[in-house]
Design a protein around this motif. Structure first.
Motif, short mmCIF file in Angstrom:
data_model
loop_
_atom_site.label_atom_id
_atom_site.label_comp_id
_atom_site.label_asym_id
_atom_site.label_seq_id
_atom_site.Cartn_x
_atom_site.Cartn_y
_atom_site.Cartn_z
N GLU A 40 0.82 -1.20 0.00
CA GLU A 40 0.00 0.00 0.00
C GLU A 40 0.85 1.26 0.00
N ILE A 41 1.95 1.23 0.72
CA ILE A 41 2.85 2.39 0.74
C ILE A 41 3.48 2.61 -0.63
N ALA A 42 3.81 1.50 -1.30
CA ALA A 42 4.37 1.60 -2.65
C ALA A 42 3.35 2.21 -3.61
N ALA A 43 2.11 1.74 -3.53
CA ALA A 43 1.06 2.29 -4.41
C ALA A 43 0.84 3.77 -4.13
N TYR A 44 0.86 4.14 -2.87
CA TYR A 44 0.68 5.54 -2.48
C TYR A 44 1.78 6.42 -3.09
N ASN A 45 3.01 6.01 -2.90
CA ASN A 45 4.13 6.83 -3.39
C ASN A 45 4.15 6.93 -4.91
N LEU A 46 3.82 5.84 -5.59
CA LEU A 46 3.77 5.89 -7.05
C LEU A 46 2.69 6.86 -7.51
N ALA A 47 1.51 6.79 -6.89
CA ALA A 47 0.42 7.68 -7.27
C ALA A 47 0.78 9.14 -7.03
N VAL A 48 1.39 9.41 -5.89
CA VAL A 48 1.78 10.79 -5.57
C VAL A 48 2.81 11.32 -6.57
N GLU A 49 3.80 10.50 -6.90
CA GLU A 49 4.83 10.94 -7.86
C GLU A 49 4.23 11.15 -9.24
N MET A 50 3.32 10.28 -9.65
CA MET A 50 2.69 10.44 -10.96
C MET A 50 1.86 11.72 -11.01
N ALA A 51 1.20 12.05 -9.92
CA ALA A 51 0.44 13.31 -9.86
C ALA A 51 1.38 14.51 -9.94
N LYS A 52 2.51 14.42 -9.25
CA LYS A 52 3.50 15.51 -9.31
C LYS A 52 3.98 15.74 -10.73
N ARG A 53 3.98 14.69 -11.55
CA ARG A 53 4.46 14.79 -12.91
C ARG A 53 3.38 15.29 -13.87
N GLY A 54 2.23 15.69 -13.31
CA GLY A 54 1.19 16.30 -14.12
C GLY A 54 0.15 15.35 -14.67
N ASN A 55 0.22 14.07 -14.34
CA ASN A 55 -0.80 13.12 -14.77
C ASN A 55 -2.06 13.27 -13.90
N ASP A 56 -3.21 12.92 -14.45
CA ASP A 56 -4.46 12.93 -13.70
C ASP A 56 -4.66 11.54 -13.10
N ILE A 57 -4.71 11.48 -11.78
CA ILE A 57 -4.72 10.21 -11.07
C ILE A 57 -6.06 10.00 -10.37
N ASP A 58 -6.65 8.82 -10.59
CA ASP A 58 -7.80 8.37 -9.81
C ASP A 58 -7.41 7.07 -9.10
N VAL A 59 -7.51 7.09 -7.78
CA VAL A 59 -7.23 5.91 -6.97
C VAL A 59 -8.55 5.32 -6.51
N PHE A 60 -8.77 4.04 -6.80
CA PHE A 60 -10.00 3.36 -6.40
C PHE A 60 -9.65 2.33 -5.33
N THR A 61 -10.24 2.50 -4.16
CA THR A 61 -9.86 1.68 -3.02
C THR A 61 -11.06 1.52 -2.09
N THR A 62 -10.81 1.00 -0.89
CA THR A 62 -11.88 0.80 0.09
C THR A 62 -11.82 1.86 1.18
N SER A 63 -12.93 1.98 1.89
CA SER A 63 -13.02 2.89 3.03
C SER A 63 -12.78 2.11 4.31
N ILE A 64 -12.42 2.83 5.36
CA ILE A 64 -12.23 2.21 6.67
C ILE A 64 -13.57 1.73 7.24
N ASN A 65 -14.67 2.30 6.73
CA ASN A 65 -15.98 1.99 7.30
C ASN A 65 -17.01 1.81 6.18
N SER A 66 -18.28 1.95 6.51
CA SER A 66 -19.36 1.71 5.55
C SER A 66 -19.77 2.96 4.80
N ARG A 67 -18.95 3.99 4.81
CA ARG A 67 -19.26 5.25 4.11
C ARG A 67 -18.34 5.46 2.91
#
Length: 396
Positions: A31-58
């Motif tokens: 998860e930390i690897a996915a986070y850092n890759l997404a952040v770096e890709m956003a810094k490079r000007g790409n449009d990033i959508d991360v699809f994941t789960t919530s901690i709860n039912s919201r």
């Protein structure tokens, strides 16, 4: 590029302004690897959508520059893994150029593959580790078994490219070794500035309240069977016979905590074993800097890489790990650390003792590791990954 990342869990970014229970949302190296890759890709000007789960039912959406994190309500949990039915169909409301899943646990690759087929876009998979069918609850083990028998090869067949973190792991994995022709090796990385400190070892120990003169062995990670904390504790019992003042620190939480405490008491070494539990991010660098040796004695192929090994290297700490999977690609025997036989506490003890007895060897290996870790910066890894995306899209 419009890039979609699918992952079962994704770290909450703003922990300061979120409730304490958010810290119980399980996330480790994948998860930390996915986070850092997404952040770096956003810094490079790409449009990033991360699809994941919530901690709860919201459901919730977090919006940052060039990045949106879509947290879909948890439908049920298996062990510490959150699962959401909405992860299957909600992402279809968004248009992406390319889909990249981080696999295999929890099962985010199936929703990603379904999206790619429905929208007719390329599907990539970063394969972090083999799903092990033992070492958890009955429900968890059954889920992994079903996934391995029915789904994993379908996912691997469908991927345009499979990213493996090391070549040796790909060649050893019973699943990946059948797909070597479509594998590209891109390692996980670290943000070196975030896991290092300018304080000296002595200053770090003073700040943490640790003894100044004694040797310290550090374990950083979840206290779960495949990371081998029990093997390390047994090795520590052997070590204590020659180094009675040495200390062992376990930094992390997990299902084996009570068992490990009981073992330490049984071995009559509980006064020299420190269980830290959850460690705040701002303290991690201090613990690495305080250590004389870092050890992660993984027991099976669930450990393909071990980002914590890189973090320890960044602080100039020599490593002792297991000779399996992708670990030898990180720990170069005799250069930045030593490799022990998996699940063999005596072999592990011998390697640790070798380093404890030789101050010059520890210093040499620590300095070597510090130089080597420069190749694992997230900026470099993001550039390599972005080039791969472009090559795939150009040929799509």
């Amino acid at each position: 590029m419009k890039i979609g990342y699918f992952i079962g869990h994704f770290p909450y970014i703003d922990l300061v302004n979120t409730p304490d229970y958010i810290k119980d949302y399980a996330h480790g190296g994948t998860e930390i690897a996915a986070y850092n890759l997404a952040v770096e890709m956003a810094k490079r000007g790409n449009d990033i959508d991360v699809f994941t789960t919530s901690i709860n039912s919201r459901n919730s959406i977090e919006i940052y520059p060039h990045m949106r994190i879509h947290r879909h309500a948890t439908s049920f949990k298996i062990a510490s893994a959150n699962a959401s039915f909405k992860l299957i169909y909600k992402p279809l409301n968004y248009d992406l150029d390319i889909v990249h899943a981080h696999s295999p646990i929890p099962y985010s690759d199936l929703p990603a593959l379904m999206y790619a087929k429905r929208k007719k876009v390329p599907f990539l998979l970063t394969y972090q580790f083999d799903g092990q069918e033992t070492g958890g609850s009955f429900m968890r083990n059954t889920g992994v078994s079903v996934y391995n028998k029915i789904f994993i090869n379908r996912v691997l067949d469908s991927a345009e490219v499979i990213i493996a973190t090391t070549r040796s792991y790909a060649e050893e994995s019973p699943f990946l070794k059948n797909y070597l022709d479509k594998i590209v090796v891109i390692p996980n990385g670290i943000n070196i500035d975030e896991v290092t400190t300018n304080l000296t070892k002595e200053e770090s120990r003073i700040k943490l309240g640790l003894p100044l003169e004694t040797k310290i062995i550090l374990f950083f990670g979840s206290l779960v069977p495949y990371k081998g904390p029990d093997i390390l504790l047994k090795a520590f019992k052997v070590i204590k016979k020659e180094f009675p003042d040495v200390k062992l620190i376990f930094a992390g939480r997990g299902q084996m905590l009570v068992e490990l405490r009981d073992m330490a008491k049984k071995f009559d070494i509980e006064d020299d074993v420190i269980f830290l539990g959850f460690v705040e991010e701002e303290d991690k660098a201090l613990y690495y800097k305080s250590a004389d040796i870092f050890s992660l004695p993984s027991t099976n192929m669930a450990e393909s890489f071990g980002i914590v090994n890189l973090e320890a290297m960044a602080s100039g700490v020599p490593l002792v790990g297991s000779n399996l999977g992708g670990i030898p690609d990180i720990i170069h025997e005799g250069e930045n650390g030593l490799l022990a036989k998996p699940c063999d506490y005596q072999s592990l003890a011998n390697s640790l003792l070798k380093l404890l007895k030789d101050d010059d060897l520890r210093l040499k290996m620590g300095n070597n590791g510090k130089r080597m870790v420069a190749d694992y910066s997230w900026d470099k890894i993001a550039r390599t990954t972005e080039d791969l995306y472009r090559d795939i899209l150009d040929s799509w």
